[in-house]
Design a protein around this motif. Structure first.
Motif: not given
Length: 295
Positions: A144-163
């Protein structure tokens, strides 16, 4: 940093610490004449991660914690995020609170690495270290943290604010799913709603590592510097950590041969929550012993 002030809330032990215009949430418990303990949370987390320790430590210590800038309910700092910038901001926060004595610093995950950096930058400010499933001892880290280091994938992953997304994140932290309570999910969504949370999380993740894992360069230099200080150090881990694997404890034994070590069984990334009573007893015994030896 210059120009600092404290804004207190209605309660005596928490409020907003304002340093160079950045409002940072903090908590300050216990007798302020007693030995100081500083608690530092992990990436994307908040001072609530230490909830079980405040009341236990406060009778014998001044207990300080804060939401690192951009995390929890704090505002972010300007400029580039780095281990040094975060450590220096914590130091500035301590100065604002008037705490200049050597500290017993307890850090979880990213907070452990920040604790190490504080000791590297200002050795006299740190009396002892308690490193809890700490970043810095190995390359391996959750996907999960390794994916956040990939631009722009990390930004897309952060959009999900669901429960559901909040549940996945919290669930990864604990061996026992019973610790993923509705209260923790509520708080996780509140923290995730901080308008600067995503930018700061991505910036810190990219500073710490790449898709391949945690960067070696900052780890090697930091460990070498702090190991040479030979400070009293306690390193603890949960054997079922899904974020930073317990195999990192072996590296810690090599890097810090002078330290003490403890492995919690059937425990995940946050022993201070999942093994609250045992963790508290371990920390209080260690800190008490270190302080008595230095007196």
């Amino acid at each position: 940093m210059s120009g600092a002030r404290v804004e207190r809330s209605a309660t005596h032990d928490d409020g907003l610490l304002v340093v160079d215009g950045v409002r940072v949430r903090y908590r300050d418990d216990g007798d302020r004449t007693r030995p100081p303990v500083l608690l530092i949370h992990g990436i994307g987390r908040s001072l609530e991660d230490w909830e079980g320790l405040y009341g236990r430590l406060a009778p014998d210590h001044r207990v300080i914690s804060l939401d690192l800038p951009g995390f929890g309910l704090s505002e972010r700092t300007e400029g580039r995020y780095s281990m040094e910038s975060m450590a220096r901001f914590v130091i500035a926060g301590l100065d604002t609170l008037g705490e200049h004595r050597p500290l017993h610093v307890v850090g979880n995950s990213l907070g452990g690495a920040v604790a190490l950096k504080i000791s590297a930058l200002e050795p006299a400010r740190v009396r002892s270290l308690v490193l809890v499933n700490s970043a810095g001892f190995g390359k391996e880290v959750t996907i999960a943290l390794r994916l956040l280091a990939i631009r722009p994938l990390g930004r897309r992953l952060m959009r999900d604010k669901s429960r559901k997304a909040a549940y996945r994140t919290e669930r990864a932290l604990f061996f026992d799913k019973r610790f993923v309570t509705e209260e923790r999910l509520d708080h996780a969504q509140q923290v995730g709603g901080n308008p600067v949370h995503d930018d700061v999380l991505l910036a810190v993740a990219r500073h710490l590592g790449t898709f391949r894992g945690v960067r070696r360069r900052w780890r090697t230099e930091l460990l070498r510097t702090v190991a040479a200080q030979h400070k009293p150090t306690l390193v603890v881990w949960g054997d079922e950590d899904r974020v930073l694997p317990a195999s990192h404890l072996d590296h810690a034994r090599t890097a810090f041969p002078h330290a003490e070590f403890h492995l919690f069984e059937r425990c995940g990334h946050m022993p201070q929550i999942e093994r609250e009573e045992e963790f508290d007893a371990l920390v209080r015994e260690f800190v008490g012993r270190v302080h008595a030896a230095a007196a």
